[in-house]
Enzyme design. Structure first.
Site, PDB file in Angstrom:
ATOM      1  N   ARG A 196      95.096  52.676  67.219  1.00 41.62           N
ATOM      2  CA  ARG A 196      95.809  53.792  66.595  1.00 41.62           C
ATOM      3  C   ARG A 196      95.495  55.091  67.331  1.00 41.62           C
ATOM      4  O   ARG A 196      94.343  55.347  67.675  1.00 41.62           O
ATOM      5  CB  ARG A 196      95.413  53.940  65.123  1.00 41.62           C
ATOM      6  CG  ARG A 196      95.835  52.761  64.252  1.00 41.62           C
ATOM      7  CD  ARG A 196      95.424  52.927  62.810  1.00 41.62           C
ATOM      8  NE  ARG A 196      95.645  51.708  62.056  1.00 41.62           N
ATOM      9  CZ  ARG A 196      95.254  51.498  60.812  1.00 41.62           C
ATOM     10  NH1 ARG A 196      94.614  52.461  60.158  1.00 41.62           N
ATOM     11  NH2 ARG A 196      95.497  50.346  60.200  1.00 41.62           N
ATOM     12  N   ARG A 232      86.099  56.686  62.719  1.00 43.80           N
ATOM     13  CA  ARG A 232      87.523  56.806  63.064  1.00 43.80           C
ATOM     14  C   ARG A 232      87.683  56.631  64.577  1.00 43.80           C
ATOM     15  O   ARG A 232      87.440  57.547  65.342  1.00 43.80           O
ATOM     16  CB  ARG A 232      88.052  58.166  62.608  1.00 43.80           C
ATOM     17  CG  ARG A 232      89.565  58.246  62.502  1.00 43.80           C
ATOM     18  CD  ARG A 232      89.985  59.587  61.928  1.00 43.80           C
ATOM     19  NE  ARG A 232      89.499  59.789  60.588  1.00 43.80           N
ATOM     20  CZ  ARG A 232      90.102  59.349  59.484  1.00 43.80           C
ATOM     21  NH1 ARG A 232      91.229  58.683  59.579  1.00 43.80           N
ATOM     22  NH2 ARG A 232      89.584  59.586  58.294  1.00 43.80           N
ATOM     23  N   GLU A 242      86.246  54.585  52.597  1.00 37.94           N
ATOM     24  CA  GLU A 242      87.167  53.449  52.562  1.00 37.94           C
ATOM     25  C   GLU A 242      86.762  52.372  53.564  1.00 37.94           C
ATOM     26  O   GLU A 242      86.447  52.664  54.718  1.00 37.94           O
ATOM     27  CB  GLU A 242      88.585  53.930  52.885  1.00 37.94           C
ATOM     28  CG  GLU A 242      89.613  52.816  52.926  1.00 37.94           C
ATOM     29  CD  GLU A 242      90.865  53.192  53.697  1.00 37.94           C
ATOM     30  OE1 GLU A 242      91.523  52.264  54.200  1.00 37.94           O
ATOM     31  OE2 GLU A 242      91.179  54.394  53.813  1.00 37.94           O
ATOM     32  N   SER A 292      91.859  48.462  52.134  1.00 39.62           N
ATOM     33  CA  SER A 292      92.989  48.837  51.276  1.00 39.62           C
ATOM     34  C   SER A 292      93.782  47.571  51.003  1.00 39.62           C
ATOM     35  O   SER A 292      94.250  46.919  51.938  1.00 39.62           O
ATOM     36  CB  SER A 292      93.898  49.863  51.964  1.00 39.62           C
ATOM     37  OG  SER A 292      93.276  51.119  52.051  1.00 39.62           O
ATOM     38  N   ARG A 322      83.422  49.419  60.137  1.00 35.69           N
ATOM     39  CA  ARG A 322      82.897  50.139  58.976  1.00 35.69           C
ATOM     40  C   ARG A 322      81.900  49.288  58.193  1.00 35.69           C
ATOM     41  O   ARG A 322      80.980  49.816  57.571  1.00 35.69           O
ATOM     42  CB  ARG A 322      84.041  50.615  58.083  1.00 35.69           C
ATOM     43  CG  ARG A 322      84.864  51.716  58.754  1.00 35.69           C
ATOM     44  CD  ARG A 322      85.758  52.469  57.800  1.00 35.69           C
ATOM     45  NE  ARG A 322      86.494  53.530  58.492  1.00 35.69           N
ATOM     46  CZ  ARG A 322      87.189  54.481  57.901  1.00 35.69           C
ATOM     47  NH1 ARG A 322      87.260  54.505  56.567  1.00 35.69           N
ATOM     48  NH2 ARG A 322      87.822  55.402  58.597  1.00 35.69           N
TER      49      ARG A 322
END
Length: 411
Positions: free
Chosen positions: A257, A272, A344, A347, A385
């Protein structure tokens, strides 16, 4: 994409729900204008067709055949022109609708952003420390596990090199996650990390999020941002058998990304990154079974975190924080002692028939008609993560890091 017939039929109700999800009044006004124009142009087309049908039948019995025949020829030309006008409006409306997100589920609370998300429950109690816990990047650099300097040298900012025990632990996590998901009935699938534009469109990455995707120059190929894209589109433009549903899949992939719009956020460490790894869950179900599957997938990811001894919480996203394709999402946020906050790590989303309509994924229902499936996805888990959470949660006073018991056989 949205069901345009349902939107036209109940525009005010659905428009309000879309507004709650952040769709601008201007875009909604454009949609409304298109529907109004289309209605008028379709009505004109129907009138022309009615004239053609009526007088074509009278042609044989009329005395003035040549005059009527000429009128029918002229009317036929008008029908063709009007048909083109209607098709153009329909195409323009559809292209506009490609950028409109999914409708929030009735169970989703109304809110403008993440500050109005709703905590549903906490799982496990965060570990207490008799020293000041360090963040993962400090631990990683001290142990020679994480090399950010060389990651930047190789590829630029937001890249990291994993070394020594970090690389081993990362691989152990991937294998453990896959085995755990398989034990819950999810079939392992090995997928490409590249996908064409049609595949990207099917799950909603294109056209809206084109600027956040890495595209291969002069090729109809993009690097995937999640294996949800390729897993869901395995069944693009297919009609599935009802008895084969639900389909439950899991896959490991690297993800890519650009993180457009994230400037200044999480600039230190691995939170990130432009390249990261995930083990994903994707399910394809009948509409009547998607809510139960949503909770099954959520339970799988939450139980996986629990098995690793990682404290976490369930958070229901409000309308303003929902993703583009999601009708409902519950985030799992893991406790990071070094940051002293939840972040987070997964999801889980129910997209209902939104992606299925774009990707044309259907099944033959009990009355023999083709019906859109529901698609669901969720991380189980984000590998990097999870590594961060283990490093911070299992750190010792001397800077060493213990390993969760369930991972020891994988090392």
């Amino acid at each position: 994409m949205l069901d345009l017939k349902a939107l036209e039929k109940d525009f005010q109700t659905i428009a309000l729900k879309l507004e709650n999800k952040g769709v601008s009044k201007e875009l909604l006004a454009q949609l409304k204008e298109f529907f109004t124009k289309l209605k008028a142009e379709r009505s004109e087309l129907e009138n022309l067709q009615a004239f053609q049908n009526k007088f074509s039948k009278e042609l044989a019995s009329t005395k003035d055949k040549e005059d009527l025949k000429e009128k029918l020829i002229q009317n036929k030309a008008k029908i063709n022109a009007q048909n083109e006008k209607v098709k153009e409006l329909e195409t323009n409306l559809e292209e506009l609708a490609f950028n409109v997100p999914n409708i929030p589920d009735e169970s989703v609370s109304i809110g403008k952003d993440e500050s109005e998300n709703v905590e549903l429950k906490k799982v496990l109690k965060p570990r207490g420390f008799d020293f000041e816990p360090r963040e993962h990047f400090e631990l990683g650099e001290r142990l020679n596990w994480l090399d950010f300097t060389r990651g930047v040298k190789l590829a630029g900012s937001r890249f990291c090199v994993l070394k020594n025990e970090a690389a081993l632990l990362n691989r152990a996590l991937i294998n453990y996650m896959i085995d755990f998901n398989r034990s819950r009935g999810f079939e392992l699938v090995n997928v490409p990390f590249l996908a064409n534009a049609n595949t990207m469109f099917g799950t909603g990455q294109l056209p809206k999020f084109k600027d956040d995707m890495y595209k291969i120059e002069d090729e109809d190929l993009y690097l995937i941002s999640t294996s949800e894209i390729v897993l869901t589109n395995l069944f693009n433009d297919e009609i599935l058998k009802a008895e084969d549903l639900p389909l439950k899949m899991t896959a490991y992939s690297a993800c890519f990304r650009k993180e457009a719009g994230s400037a200044g956020r999480d600039t230190r460490g691995m939170i990130r990154q432009h390249q990261f790894e995930k083990v994903e869950l994707v399910s394809i179900t009948k509409p009547s079974e998607s809510e139960a599957m949503f909770h099954e997938m959520l339970e799988c990811a939450s139980d996986l975190l629990t098995s690793l001894g990682l404290a976490h919480r369930h958070v229901l996203l409000c309308t303003g924080d929902l993703g583009f394709s999601a009708a409902k999402t519950i985030d799992l946020e893991v406790w990071l002692p070094g940051q002293n906050k939840y972040r987070e790590i997964s999801s889980v989303s129910n997209c209902k028939d939104f992606q299925a309509r774009r990707a044309k994924i259907r099944f033959k229902n009990e009355v023999g008609k083709n019906e859109l499936v529901h698609t669901l996805n969720g991380s189980s888990l984000a590998v990097g993560r999870t590594l961060i959470a283990i490093m911070e949660s299992y750190q010792e006073k001397d800077g060493k890091i213990s390993v969760p018991d369930v991972l020891r056989k994988y090392l």
